[in-house]
Design a protein around this motif. Structure first.
Motif, PDB file in Angstrom:
ATOM      1  N   GLU A   4       8.638   0.926 -10.082  1.00  0.00           N
ATOM      2  CA  GLU A   4       9.231  -0.293 -10.376  1.00  0.00           C
ATOM      3  C   GLU A   4       8.753  -1.091 -11.783  1.00  0.00           C
ATOM      4  O   GLU A   4       9.110  -1.507 -12.516  1.00  0.00           O
ATOM      5  CB  GLU A   4       9.404  -1.448  -9.083  1.00  0.00           C
ATOM      6  N   VAL A   5       7.490  -0.955 -11.763  1.00  0.00           N
ATOM      7  CA  VAL A   5       6.740  -1.654 -12.752  1.00  0.00           C
ATOM      8  C   VAL A   5       7.167  -0.840 -14.260  1.00  0.00           C
ATOM      9  O   VAL A   5       7.518  -1.617 -15.283  1.00  0.00           O
ATOM     10  CB  VAL A   5       5.166  -1.667 -12.932  1.00  0.00           C
ATOM     11  N   GLU A   6       6.943   0.229 -14.177  1.00  0.00           N
ATOM     12  CA  GLU A   6       7.444   1.137 -15.330  1.00  0.00           C
ATOM     13  C   GLU A   6       9.038   0.999 -15.908  1.00  0.00           C
ATOM     14  O   GLU A   6       9.415   1.202 -16.891  1.00  0.00           O
ATOM     15  CB  GLU A   6       7.075   2.651 -15.357  1.00  0.00           C
ATOM     16  N   HIS A   7       9.795   0.886 -14.725  1.00  0.00           N
ATOM     17  CA  HIS A   7      11.108   0.791 -14.758  1.00  0.00           C
ATOM     18  C   HIS A   7      11.483  -0.378 -15.557  1.00  0.00           C
ATOM     19  O   HIS A   7      12.175  -0.680 -16.489  1.00  0.00           O
ATOM     20  CB  HIS A   7      11.946   0.823 -13.480  1.00  0.00           C
ATOM     21  N   ALA A   8      10.528  -1.666 -14.985  1.00  0.00           N
ATOM     22  CA  ALA A   8      10.984  -2.787 -15.526  1.00  0.00           C
ATOM     23  C   ALA A   8      10.634  -2.943 -17.217  1.00  0.00           C
ATOM     24  O   ALA A   8      11.170  -3.550 -17.915  1.00  0.00           O
ATOM     25  CB  ALA A   8      10.173  -3.760 -14.935  1.00  0.00           C
ATOM     26  N   LEU A   9       9.342  -2.067 -17.419  1.00  0.00           N
ATOM     27  CA  LEU A   9       9.127  -1.881 -18.710  1.00  0.00           C
ATOM     28  C   LEU A   9       9.979  -1.295 -19.715  1.00  0.00           C
ATOM     29  O   LEU A   9      10.426  -1.748 -20.778  1.00  0.00           O
ATOM     30  CB  LEU A   9       7.595  -1.207 -18.974  1.00  0.00           C
ATOM     31  N   SER A  10      10.557  -0.416 -19.253  1.00  0.00           N
ATOM     32  CA  SER A  10      11.686   0.631 -19.915  1.00  0.00           C
ATOM     33  C   SER A  10      13.076  -0.255 -20.288  1.00  0.00           C
ATOM     34  O   SER A  10      13.713  -0.095 -21.030  1.00  0.00           O
ATOM     35  CB  SER A  10      12.001   1.860 -19.114  1.00  0.00           C
ATOM     36  N   CYS A  11      13.076  -1.290 -19.347  1.00  0.00           N
ATOM     37  CA  CYS A  11      14.279  -2.381 -19.347  1.00  0.00           C
ATOM     38  C   CYS A  11      13.944  -3.492 -20.222  1.00  0.00           C
ATOM     39  O   CYS A  11      14.537  -4.297 -20.385  1.00  0.00           O
ATOM     40  CB  CYS A  11      14.816  -2.724 -17.975  1.00  0.00           C
ATOM     41  N   GLY A  12      12.863  -3.397 -20.976  1.00  0.00           N
ATOM     42  CA  GLY A  12      12.470  -4.565 -22.024  1.00  0.00           C
ATOM     43  C   GLY A  12      11.320  -5.603 -21.610  1.00  0.00           C
ATOM     44  O   GLY A  12      11.161  -6.325 -22.400  1.00  0.00           O
ATOM     45  N   PHE A  13      11.280  -5.663 -20.268  1.00  0.00           N
ATOM     46  CA  PHE A  13      10.111  -6.810 -19.841  1.00  0.00           C
ATOM     47  C   PHE A  13       8.727  -6.298 -20.383  1.00  0.00           C
ATOM     48  O   PHE A  13       8.333  -5.228 -20.193  1.00  0.00           O
ATOM     49  CB  PHE A  13      10.137  -6.732 -18.363  1.00  0.00           C
ATOM     50  N   ALA A  14       8.117  -7.225 -20.619  1.00  0.00           N
ATOM     51  CA  ALA A  14       6.657  -7.200 -21.046  1.00  0.00           C
ATOM     52  C   ALA A  14       5.705  -7.108 -20.016  1.00  0.00           C
ATOM     53  O   ALA A  14       6.204  -7.679 -19.062  1.00  0.00           O
ATOM     54  CB  ALA A  14       6.203  -8.227 -22.230  1.00  0.00           C
ATOM     55  N   PRO A  15       4.406  -6.642 -19.986  1.00  0.00           N
ATOM     56  CA  PRO A  15       3.478  -6.722 -18.951  1.00  0.00           C
ATOM     57  C   PRO A  15       3.362  -7.801 -18.192  1.00  0.00           C
ATOM     58  O   PRO A  15       3.376  -7.898 -17.045  1.00  0.00           O
ATOM     59  CB  PRO A  15       2.314  -5.837 -19.214  1.00  0.00           C
ATOM     60  N   GLU A  16       3.171  -8.869 -19.096  1.00  0.00           N
ATOM     61  CA  GLU A  16       2.906 -10.284 -18.658  1.00  0.00           C
ATOM     62  C   GLU A  16       4.136 -11.006 -17.880  1.00  0.00           C
ATOM     63  O   GLU A  16       3.879 -12.055 -17.360  1.00  0.00           O
ATOM     64  CB  GLU A  16       2.165 -11.117 -19.803  1.00  0.00           C
ATOM     65  N   GLU A  17       5.361 -10.436 -18.255  1.00  0.00           N
ATOM     66  CA  GLU A  17       6.670 -10.962 -17.434  1.00  0.00           C
ATOM     67  C   GLU A  17       6.636 -10.312 -16.042  1.00  0.00           C
ATOM     68  O   GLU A  17       7.693 -10.605 -15.251  1.00  0.00           O
ATOM     69  CB  GLU A  17       7.571 -10.591 -18.350  1.00  0.00           C
ATOM     70  N   ILE A  18       5.837  -9.225 -15.787  1.00  0.00           N
ATOM     71  CA  ILE A  18       6.009  -8.597 -14.320  1.00  0.00           C
ATOM     72  C   ILE A  18       4.839  -8.996 -13.428  1.00  0.00           C
ATOM     73  O   ILE A  18       3.631  -8.705 -13.910  1.00  0.00           O
ATOM     74  CB  ILE A  18       6.018  -7.022 -14.728  1.00  0.00           C
ATOM     75  N   THR A  19       5.171  -9.340 -12.362  1.00  0.00           N
ATOM     76  CA  THR A  19       4.211  -9.624 -11.208  1.00  0.00           C
ATOM     77  C   THR A  19       4.354  -8.356 -10.157  1.00  0.00           C
ATOM     78  O   THR A  19       5.462  -8.261  -9.750  1.00  0.00           O
ATOM     79  CB  THR A  19       4.477 -10.830 -10.507  1.00  0.00           C
ATOM     80  N   PHE A  20       3.212  -7.791  -9.826  1.00  0.00           N
ATOM     81  CA  PHE A  20       3.045  -6.809  -8.877  1.00  0.00           C
ATOM     82  C   PHE A  20       2.450  -7.184  -7.562  1.00  0.00           C
ATOM     83  O   PHE A  20       1.525  -7.766  -7.606  1.00  0.00           O
ATOM     84  CB  PHE A  20       2.221  -5.457  -9.709  1.00  0.00           C
ATOM     85  N   THR A  21       3.219  -7.078  -6.698  1.00  0.00           N
ATOM     86  CA  THR A  21       2.726  -7.248  -5.348  1.00  0.00           C
ATOM     87  C   THR A  21       3.116  -6.252  -4.238  1.00  0.00           C
ATOM     88  O   THR A  21       4.362  -6.193  -4.073  1.00  0.00           O
ATOM     89  CB  THR A  21       3.164  -8.509  -4.782  1.00  0.00           C
ATOM     90  N   ASN A  22       1.901  -5.705  -3.434  1.00  0.00           N
ATOM     91  CA  ASN A  22       2.550  -4.354  -2.545  1.00  0.00           C
ATOM     92  C   ASN A  22       1.327  -4.288  -1.584  1.00  0.00           C
ATOM     93  O   ASN A  22       0.211  -5.089  -1.862  1.00  0.00           O
ATOM     94  CB  ASN A  22       2.980  -3.208  -3.108  1.00  0.00           C
ATOM     95  N   THR A  23       1.453  -3.466  -0.663  1.00  0.00           N
ATOM     96  CA  THR A  23       0.329  -3.176   0.359  1.00  0.00           C
ATOM     97  C   THR A  23       0.409  -1.696   0.503  1.00  0.00           C
ATOM     98  O   THR A  23       1.128  -0.909   0.020  1.00  0.00           O
ATOM     99  CB  THR A  23       0.839  -3.878   1.571  1.00  0.00           C
ATOM    100  N   SER A  24      -0.640  -1.428   1.125  1.00  0.00           N
ATOM    101  CA  SER A  24      -1.157  -0.152   1.416  1.00  0.00           C
ATOM    102  C   SER A  24      -1.106   0.937   0.231  1.00  0.00           C
ATOM    103  O   SER A  24      -0.558   2.048   0.284  1.00  0.00           O
ATOM    104  CB  SER A  24      -0.022   0.420   2.487  1.00  0.00           C
ATOM    105  N   LEU A  25      -1.867   0.428  -0.766  1.00  0.00           N
ATOM    106  CA  LEU A  25      -1.675   1.165  -2.053  1.00  0.00           C
ATOM    107  C   LEU A  25      -2.921   2.363  -2.018  1.00  0.00           C
ATOM    108  O   LEU A  25      -3.657   2.398  -1.416  1.00  0.00           O
ATOM    109  CB  LEU A  25      -2.377   0.320  -3.031  1.00  0.00           C
ATOM    110  N   SER A  26      -2.409   3.663  -2.914  1.00  0.00           N
ATOM    111  CA  SER A  26      -3.134   4.719  -2.982  1.00  0.00           C
ATOM    112  C   SER A  26      -4.080   4.834  -4.313  1.00  0.00           C
ATOM    113  O   SER A  26      -3.799   3.854  -4.838  1.00  0.00           O
ATOM    114  CB  SER A  26      -2.263   5.852  -3.070  1.00  0.00           C
ATOM    115  N   ARG A  27      -4.927   5.543  -4.249  1.00  0.00           N
ATOM    116  CA  ARG A  27      -5.748   5.594  -5.582  1.00  0.00           C
ATOM    117  C   ARG A  27      -5.034   5.883  -6.890  1.00  0.00           C
ATOM    118  O   ARG A  27      -5.145   5.290  -7.833  1.00  0.00           O
ATOM    119  CB  ARG A  27      -7.029   6.742  -5.309  1.00  0.00           C
TER     120      ARG A  27
END
Length: 415
Positions: free
Chosen positions: A111-134
Motif C-alpha cells: 500500500e505504501v508503494e502504491h500510494a507513492l506511485s499515485c503521487g503521494f510523498a513519503p511524509e504524506e503517508i502514515t503506516f500502521t499495522n500489526t504482525s509485521l515480518s522481517r
C-alpha cells in the motif's frame, strides 16, 4: 391554514422520498441518476459487474469533515489521512492527491508503494499495522521520511535496528472501544484482548525500549471503532478520555491520531453522523493541548457513499414463500454484507410503476451465505434489469477475491 388535502399531499410527497436520496443520487422520472449520469445507461455502456465512483462526492465528504475540525478549533492543527485499504483504485488515489486535502493511511508495504506511485510523498503517508515480518521492516525502512506507527515492543525493536534515531508513533490499546453500528461483535479494542496496540500495562516498557534505541516517540495512535454513527458517540467520547492517559506519559508529543471509523447510513433507520457533535467531542479532549496536531484516518466516511456497484438480474423465481432475484455478482467482489453485516441497499436502475414485491437478492457464488439483501420491498424486477447497490465505494472492490473464479469486475471514475 393548510387544508387537509394539501397536508395529505405533503405527507405523500415525503413518503415517496427514498431515505438514501440526495442531490447527486436520486430519481429522474423512472430512471436512477448518480453523479449526473443515468445509471441504466452506465450499465449498458460499460457492462456489469462494475463499480462507479463520484470524485465530487469524495471531495464533499473530505470538505465536510475538515470543516468540522476547523469549526471545533483545530484549523491549522489537524490532518486527514485517507485509509486506502477502503479503496485503492489508482484513479481515486490520484484524485485525492490532486485535491491536496488528504494524506494516506497505509497498512502494508504494498500500500505504501502504491500510494507513492499515485503521487503521494513519503511524509504524506502514515503506516500502521500489526504482525509485521522481517521483510516488511526491510521494505519500509528503505523509504526515507515515511511516518510509521508501531503497536508492539517487537516492532519497535525491529525498527530501531534499521532506523535508529528516527521518529515513530506508538499505536496504543485503551482496552475499551466502540463497535460498528451494525455489528457489535467487531471491536478493535474492548473487554477482550485483541492483537492491536500496546496496552497500558506494557506502555512504559515500550517507551523505555524506544528510548534505548534512540527512537523519538512523536505520535500516539489508536483506532478503536468502525462504522459508528451518532448513537455511538457517547461511547466514543469515553474511549478518547481513556487515551488521554497515554498522552500524559510522553513529553514533547507532536500528534495524536484518533483513527477512523466514522460511519455512513446503511438503513432507513440510520441517521447521518452528527459531525458537529463529533467535532465537539474531539475539542473537549484535545483542544487543551495546543502543541498537538489531531489526525484522523477515515476510509468509509470519505469513499463509501461515493461508490455504487451495478449488477444485472439473471433470474426472478419463487421458491416456496420467497421470490429470489439472481444477479451476476456475489459476495466475493463486495463482502461487507456477509463479513461485517453491513447491508447494501439495492435500487433498480429503472423504476417500474405498479405494485411492489418482496425480494431476496442472491448472488451467483455457490455458497449459502451469498445473499445481498433479504425480504426487501422493491418495484417489480425482471430478467436483464440492472440493480444498483449503494454504499459500495469502500471495503468492496479492495476486498474482492476470485472465489469460484467469479472475481471479474470493472471500476470507473465519473468525472
Amino acid at each position: 391554514m393548510n387544508s387537509p388535502a394539501i397536508l395529505d399531499l405533503a405527507r405523500e410527497a415525503r413518503s415517496t422520498v427514498d431515505w438514501w436520496s440526495r442531490p447527486d443520487l436520486d430519481w429522474n422520472g423512472a430512471n436512477l441518476k448518480f453523479a449526473g449520469r443515468d445509471v441504466n445507461g452506465l450499465a449498458r455502456q460499460f457492462g456489469t459487474p462494475s463499480f462507479f465512483y463520484s470524485p465530487a462526492r469524495v471531495l464533499q465528504n473530505i470538505q465536510r469533515l475538515q470543516a468540522a475540525l476547523d469549526q471545533s478549533g483545530f484549523q491549522g492543527r489537524s490532518r486527514i489521512n485517507y485509509a486506502m485499504k477502503a479503496n485503492r483504485f489508482a484513479p481515486l488515489l490520484s484524485f485525492l492527491k490532486q485535491t491536496g486535502l488528504t494524506g494516506i493511511d497505509a497498512c502494508s508495504p504494498n500500500e505504501v508503494e502504491h500510494a507513492l506511485s499515485c503521487g503521494f510523498a513519503p511524509e504524506e503517508i502514515t503506516f500502521t499495522n500489526t504482525s509485521l515480518s522481517r521483510q516488511d521492516f526491510d521494505r519500509l525502512s528503505r523509504i526515507d521520511n515515511l511516518r510509521v506507527n508501531f503497536d508492539s515492543q517487537h516492532a519497535i525493536g525491529e525498527w530501531g535496528k534499521r532506523r535508529p534515531g528516527s521518529r515513530i508513533g506508538i499505536r496504543i490499546n485503551p482496552a475499551c472501544g466502540i463497535s460498528r453500528a451494525h455489528n457489535e461483535k467487531l471491536q478493535y479494542a474492548g473487554q477482550d484482548t485483541t492483537k492491536f496496540g500496546v496496552y497500558r500495562e506494557q506502555f512504559h516498557e515500550a517507551l523505555a525500549l524506544a528510548d534505548r534505541l534512540g527512537l523519538i516517540v512523536e505520535t500516539i495512535h489508536f483506532h478503536t471503532g468502525c462504522g459508528y454513527l451518532t448513537p455511538q458517540l457517547e461511547t466514543w467520547s469515553k474511549v478518547l478520555g481513556e487515551c488521554r492517559w497515554f498522552l500524559d506519559q510522553v513529553p514533547g508529543l507532536r500528534n495524536v491520531n484518533i483513527g477512523g471509523g466514522l460511519g455512513v447510513p446503511h438503513l432507513e433507520s440510520d441517521q447521518p453522523l452528527d459531525l458537529n457533535q463529533w467535532g465537539e467531542i474531539v475539542r473537549s479532549h484535545f483542544f487543551d493541548r495546543p502543541n498537538l496536531t489531531v489526525e484522523v484516518e477515515p476510509g468509509d466516511y470519505i469513499a463509501k457513499d461515493a461508490g455504487i456497484l451495478l449488477l444485472t438480474v439473471g433470474s426472478v423465481e419463487r421458491k416456496r414463500d420467497k421470490v429470489f432475484v439472481g444477479v451476476n455478482g456475489g459476495f466475493n467482489i463486495a463482502c461487507e454484507p456477509v463479513v461485517y453485516g453491513l447491508p447494501f441497499q439495492p435500487v433498480p436502475a429503472v423504476r417500474r410503476s405498479g405494485p411492489t414485491q418482496r425480494y431476496t437478492i442472491a448472488g451467483h457464488i455457490n455458497e449459502a451465505l451469498d445473499i445481498w439483501y433479504r425480504d426487501l420491498e422493491l418495484p417489480a424486477l425482471a430478467e436483464d434489469d440492472v440493480l444498483c447497490l449503494l454504499n459500495a465505494g469502500a471495503y468492496s472492490s479492495s476486498m474482492a477475491s476470485n472465489h469460484c473464479m467469479r472475481g471479474e469486475f470493472r471500476e470507473f471514475m465519473l468525472y
